[in-house]
Design a protein around this motif. Structure first.
Motif, short mmCIF file in Angstrom:
data_model
loop_
_atom_site.label_atom_id
_atom_site.label_comp_id
_atom_site.label_asym_id
_atom_site.label_seq_id
_atom_site.Cartn_x
_atom_site.Cartn_y
_atom_site.Cartn_z
N TRP A 77 0.78 -1.22 0.00
CA TRP A 77 0.04 0.08 0.04
C TRP A 77 0.82 1.26 0.03
CZ3 TRP A 77 -0.49 4.06 3.58
CH2 TRP A 77 -2.02 4.97 3.39
N GLU A 98 -14.07 10.24 8.84
CA GLU A 98 -13.09 9.58 9.72
C GLU A 98 -12.49 8.54 9.09
OE1 GLU A 98 -14.68 10.93 13.97
OE2 GLU A 98 -15.23 9.02 13.22
N MET A 102 -8.64 8.31 8.07
CA MET A 102 -7.59 7.11 8.86
C MET A 102 -6.26 7.10 7.63
SD MET A 102 -7.96 6.21 11.58
CE MET A 102 -6.97 4.73 11.46
N ALA A 103 -7.04 6.86 6.37
CA ALA A 103 -6.21 6.43 5.12
C ALA A 103 -5.37 7.65 4.89
CB ALA A 103 -7.07 6.38 3.96
N SER A 106 -2.71 7.89 7.75
CA SER A 106 -1.79 6.87 7.58
C SER A 106 -0.73 7.14 6.52
CB SER A 106 -2.51 5.29 7.20
OG SER A 106 -1.48 4.41 7.31
N LEU A 111 -0.23 8.59 12.31
CA LEU A 111 -1.12 7.68 13.43
C LEU A 111 -0.65 7.53 14.66
CD1 LEU A 111 -2.92 5.23 11.02
CD2 LEU A 111 -3.96 7.29 12.08
N GLU A 155 -15.14 3.08 0.38
CA GLU A 155 -13.93 2.23 0.24
C GLU A 155 -13.02 2.60 -1.00
OE1 GLU A 155 -14.64 -2.02 -0.74
OE2 GLU A 155 -13.18 -2.42 0.98
N MET A 158 -11.34 5.64 0.10
CA MET A 158 -10.14 5.17 1.21
C MET A 158 -8.98 4.92 0.32
SD MET A 158 -12.04 3.48 4.12
CE MET A 158 -10.80 3.36 5.30
N PRO B 490 -5.05 10.19 17.15
CA PRO B 490 -4.79 9.12 16.15
C PRO B 490 -4.43 7.78 16.36
CG PRO B 490 -3.81 11.25 15.70
CD PRO B 490 -4.23 11.19 16.95
N PHE B 491 -3.63 7.50 17.54
CA PHE B 491 -3.37 6.41 17.90
C PHE B 491 -4.72 5.63 18.42
CE2 PHE B 491 -2.34 3.28 21.25
CZ PHE B 491 -1.33 2.43 20.92
N PHE B 493 -7.81 6.16 17.47
CA PHE B 493 -8.52 5.71 16.49
C PHE B 493 -8.01 4.47 15.63
CE2 PHE B 493 -12.10 8.75 15.23
CZ PHE B 493 -12.22 9.63 16.21
N THR B 494 -6.59 4.50 15.42
CA THR B 494 -6.14 3.42 14.99
C THR B 494 -6.73 2.16 15.63
OG1 THR B 494 -4.23 4.81 14.44
CG2 THR B 494 -4.13 2.31 14.12
N ARG B 504 -8.98 -4.19 6.69
CA ARG B 504 -8.74 -2.68 6.04
C ARG B 504 -7.46 -2.14 6.69
NH1 ARG B 504 -8.89 -0.09 1.63
NH2 ARG B 504 -11.02 -1.00 1.17
N ALA B 507 -4.64 -3.01 5.02
CA ALA B 507 -4.92 -2.26 3.57
C ALA B 507 -4.60 -0.88 3.26
CB ALA B 507 -6.07 -3.02 3.00
N ILE B 508 -4.52 -0.34 4.74
CA ILE B 508 -4.00 1.27 4.51
C ILE B 508 -2.94 1.38 5.36
CG2 ILE B 508 -6.40 2.27 4.06
CD1 ILE B 508 -6.61 3.16 6.97
N GLY B 509 -2.00 0.38 5.39
CA GLY B 509 -0.71 0.61 5.73
C GLY B 509 -0.16 0.67 7.34
N ILE B 510 -1.29 0.11 8.10
CA ILE B 510 -1.47 0.17 9.46
C ILE B 510 -0.75 -1.13 9.98
CG2 ILE B 510 -2.55 0.09 11.65
CD1 ILE B 510 -4.42 1.86 10.10
#
Lengths: 248, 625
Positions: A77, A98, A102-103, A106, A111, A155, A158, B490-491, B493-494, B504, B507-510
């Motif tokens: 990603w 939100e 998040m995306a 990140s 984050l 989606e 995002m 942010p933490f 929310f993560t 997901r 898939a967004i790099g977390i």
């Protein structure tokens, strides 16, 4: 056109079953490539090897020239690949805006903070993405209460948040009403062309495939049996046999 | 070790494995079909022992009397199981999973007091089994013949269960429901009947496991939680829902324990290792090892996907400054008007409030249920006590360093825990708590063993109870404020995002595991702070601060208040602590009263107190509108 994604000689076997055998193709910037095939043809396996969920037995996957085999999904990603899932995966307890934020957070690597308040940054960026997919009016709602078609749009927003070079969309219109399907893919195609994003998608709805794809590749029993423009595929004898039956 | 002593240990281990297997098989069966983690299963085992004791007294110490007592006790426990299912659990099958857990906690409390009322607090030593009261000589060593009988009973029960499960319609339904409960329901099977019958079978197994132990082990009131820990470990090591796995794991752990006792103290290259002290820990070490290598146990399979997605968690609302300030003002003012007694109770409440909020943080927003949160509370308390007594640090320094020590343990434990999810994760947290408890309990020279650490009093300027209350309020209040702040960062929310959709998030790099690990350490440190403040308020600390009972107290506080609201855990901690104190002063049977209150709340407010009140308020508003 330059190839954003280059796949060469992909192989994957589960036990004794060859799920994907010697699959090669490329996707160029701004191009919509549809990967189709009957159930069990190996589409999902193929997809999961591109996004890092499975690693191939053999073969090369290059993203803008860089080999990405063996990398984790989150690393892929970061290299510029956005994804949507067959069954939508969003953060149900968070709001629509939100989710997109998040995306964006990140992507910016922001984050980790424990003391800042989430939500102040990237508001305008998130709203811009939401307005592109037509979800701005629902930005304040919680994802858990959205209709399915709307979740698909969230989606997509995002998936676009990290300014991807490649979009991987697994059955993007599954579970949607026929009218919504074409609308979503038209939206995707428009965004892809405008931003020069390469799009690879699997799809069961042939109306969507033949109206939206620039090129189509056909997978059957793990092997690519045809590739070409929608017109070429429509008239391809092998494809007709696979879909309409006949003697093998 | 000679060959004969190895054989003795092996037989000894196999004998204890039999009862463990019976209990665990019942637990596994119930979990497989109903998806309920039945904390009251150990209580059923305990009832089996007590029941057998009494029935033997009545029926006489003859072979006929003994064996009919064992069978009748098991059947009676089976009926108790049916009562629990029909009266309590059936009403909460549709409630969130965690609430079912709370209901089984309440049943544990009630059964413990029923046993206390019926049989008294003394240990009851049962008779030997008539006909099996001699010893057999094997390789020159004497082995009780009853042990040999037990060794045979394990495989016999396994065979009977296997026949039941593979050769009967009931067995087919049980296996089908274990694999895919929704499908079985969709095929028109009467689920209520199936669940009741499975509860009966599971409870009979627990009761039988208990009753068979009567010649080997005195009946006592601590067996319920002791055996439930063992049974959890065995079902998890074997694989949830797998009877064969439970058998394998029971033998593995029974034998490992017996060998630890048998080996005793060994000198390895000048290093003295006491294996007998490992007895209490060895099963948890095995479990941690197995879960890291095989996350679903030896013979377990990944849990079936549930098609009906659980209700998504509702969004969290941040508490307002106004509300927080009003409450702080009230809490500061109380000691000015109330007496010393209230001040001391309030000190307890603020400590437990931070403990509960830290547990809520990890199980609610972070989505990782911990059955062993007392580990960090207790380790923080012990760290404070030992830094003060053994290292001679000033009290203030000990209080500040203690959370770091608890956090350090959380770094190690958390590394393992975040690799699992769901029930397996919860069980592993329980295992780590028990390992910590065992070490503290056995390390007499350093931790004071079962006596604990005494004489840990605050510095002179804090000696006054009211002053100390203000310190506790400041420490715990800041801790809670910090955790809440983090939830909206942010933490935080993560963490919530990762709970909602791990797919997901990746898939967004977390890096979800990394984030969860950090959260584990954070709440560990803050639970440690609560423990440290608590230790200095009491002047002493004992191993019970790390016990399973302390962990379940925390869970009860969180679930009582409601896991889906931020203030719920605080309300839960306050009500639980106050109620326990009130009731305990009035009656010896405070547990039964607490259990009863919890059951009423569970049946009336399936979303917890604060959640339930919010729902009521909402309905009232709608009616007026």
């Amino acid at each position: 056109m330059t190839a954003v994604l280059q796949v060469e000689g992909l192989h994957k076997a589960f036990g004794g079953v060859q799920a994907v055998a010697d699959v090669s193709f490329t996707v160029s910037a701004g191009e919509m490539l549809a990967l189709i095939g009957p159930n069990g043809a190996g589409k999902s396996t193929c997809f999961n090897m591109l996004n890092g969920q499975l690693s191939p037995d053999l073969g090369i996957v290059r993203l803008e020239g860089r080999d990405i085999v063996g990398l984790r999904p989150r690393t892929i990603w970061r290299l510029g690949v956005g994804r949507t899932f067959q069954i939508t995966a969003t953060f149900a307890s968070l709001g629509v805006r939100e989710n997109v934020q998040m995306a964006l957070y990140s992507h910016a690597g922001r984050l980790r903070s424990m003391l800042q308040r989430f939500g102040a940054a990237f508001r305008t960026e998130a709203d811009a993405l939401l307005s592109q997919v037509g979800m701005l009016d629902q930005a304040e709602r919680t994802c858990g209460v959205l209709a399915y078609g709307d979740l698909k749009r969230v989606e997509l927003a995002m998936a676009l948040a990290n300014q991807p070079r490649l979009l991987l969309m697994d059955e993007p219109t599954a579970g949607m009403a026929p009218k919504e399907r074409v609308a979503l893919m038209e939206l995707t195609a428009g965004l892809a062309r405008a931003r020069g994003i390469a799009v690879l998608f699997t799809e069961h709805d042939m109306d969507v495939v033949f109206s939206q794809a620039d090129r189509i590749i056909v997978l059957d029993r793990g092997q690519l049996i045809a590739g070409g423009t929608p017109d070429e595929i429509r008239n391809n004898a092998a494809v007709r046999t696979v879909y309409l039956g006949g003697t093998h | 070790m000679t060959l004969s002593s190895i054989l003795i240990q092996l037989l000894n281990g196999l004998a204890s494995a039999s009862s463990l297997f019976l209990v665990s098989a019942g637990l596994s069966l119930i979990f497989g079909v109903t998806r309920i983690v039945n904390f009251a299963h150990g209580s059923l085992y305990m009832l089996g022992l007590y029941g057998a004791y009494t029935l033997i007294e009545v029926l006489g110490r003859t072979p006929l009397g003994f064996w009919s007592a064992v069978v009748l006790a098991a059947l009676a426990v089976g009926i108790a199981g049916v009562l629990i299912e029909v009266l309590v659990l059936r009403r909460v099958y549709r409630a969130p999973e965690l609430f079912q857990l709370l209901a089984t906690f309440a049943v544990v409390l009630v059964i413990k007091d029923i046993a206390l009322f019926a049989w008294g607090p003394e240990d009851l030593v049962g008779p030997r089994a008539p006909g099996f009261d001699t010893a057999v000589e094997i390789l020159g060593k004497r082995i009780p013949s009853y042990d040999l009988l037990l060794i045979a009973i394990g495989p016999v029960v396994l065979a009977v269960l296997w026949l039941l499960l593979t050769r009967t319609r009931w067995g087919a339904l049980v296996r089908a429901a274990t694999q895919d409960r929704e499908m079985v329901g969709a095929l028109g099977v009467d689920q209520a009947k199936l669940f009741t019958s499975v509860f009966f079978a599971g409870a009979v197994l627990a009761g039988l496991g208990g009753a068979l132990q009567i010649p080997r082990e005195p009946a006592n009131l601590d067996l319920d939680l002791a055996i439930i820990a063992d049974a959890f470990v065995i079902t998890v090591v074997g694989g949830l829902g797998s009877i064969g796995g439970a058998f394998l794991a029971a033998i593995l752990i029974g034998v490992a324990k017996a060998f630890c006792i048998g080996i005793g103290t060994v000198d390895w290259f000048g290093l003295e290792i006491s294996f007998s002290k490992l007895t209490l820990v060895v099963e948890f070490l095995i479990m941690a090892l197995v879960l890291v290598v095989r996350p679903y146990g030896l013979l377990g399979k990944p849990q079936a996907v549930q098609r009906i997605a659980a209700e998504p968690s509702p969004p969290l609302t941040a508490p307002t400054w106004k509300m927080a300030l009003v409450w702080m003002a009230v809490l500061v003012a109380v000691p000015l008007v109330a007496d010393r007694y209230v001040t001391i109770l309030l000190t307890d409440i603020v400590c437990f409030a931070l403990f509960a909020v830290s547990l809520h943080f990890i199980m609610g927003p972070a989505g990782m249920v911990s059955f062993g949160h007392a580990a960090y509370f207790g380790l923080g308390a012990y760290a404070a006590g030992l830094l003060f007594k053994q290292a001679g640090l000033p009290m203030e320094a000990a209080l500040l360093l203690a959370p770091l020590c608890a956090g350090a343990f959380a770094i190690v434990y958390g590394w393992f825990c975040v690799r699992l999810s769901g029930v397996y994760l919860a069980m592993l947290t329980l295992a780590f708590a028990q390992i910590s408890w065992s070490i503290v309990f056995q390390w007499d020279s350093f931790t004071g063993g079962s006596n604990g650490v005494l004489g840990i009093w605050p510095s002179a300027w804090l000696a006054d109870k009211t002053t100390y209350y203000y310190l506790a309020l400041a420490c715990c209040g800041l801790g809670i404020a910090f955790l809440w702040r983090v939830l909206f960062s942010p933490f935080g929310f993560t963490l919530r995002a990762g709970r909602d959709s791990p797919l997901r998030a990746e898939a967004i790099g977390i890096d979800l595991r990394g984030v969860q690990w950090a959260a584990f350490v954070l709440v560990g440190a803050l639970a440690g702070l609560a423990g440290a403040v608590y230790a200095f308020s009491k002047g002493s600390i004992s191993p019970s601060a790390i016990s399973i009972a302390q962990s379940t107290d925390g869970l009860i506080m969180v679930l009582l208040g409601g896991v889906e609201t931020l203030t719920g855990p605080i309300v839960g901690a306050a009500i639980f602590t106050w109620l326990r104190d009130e009731v305990a002063r009035r009656t010896e049977f405070w547990r039964a009263v607490m259990g009863g209150v919890i059951l009423v709340i569970v049946l009336l407010f399936p979303q917890g107190l604060v959640g339930g009140l919010k729902a009521l308020a909402l309905r009232w508003q709608e009616q007026r509108a």
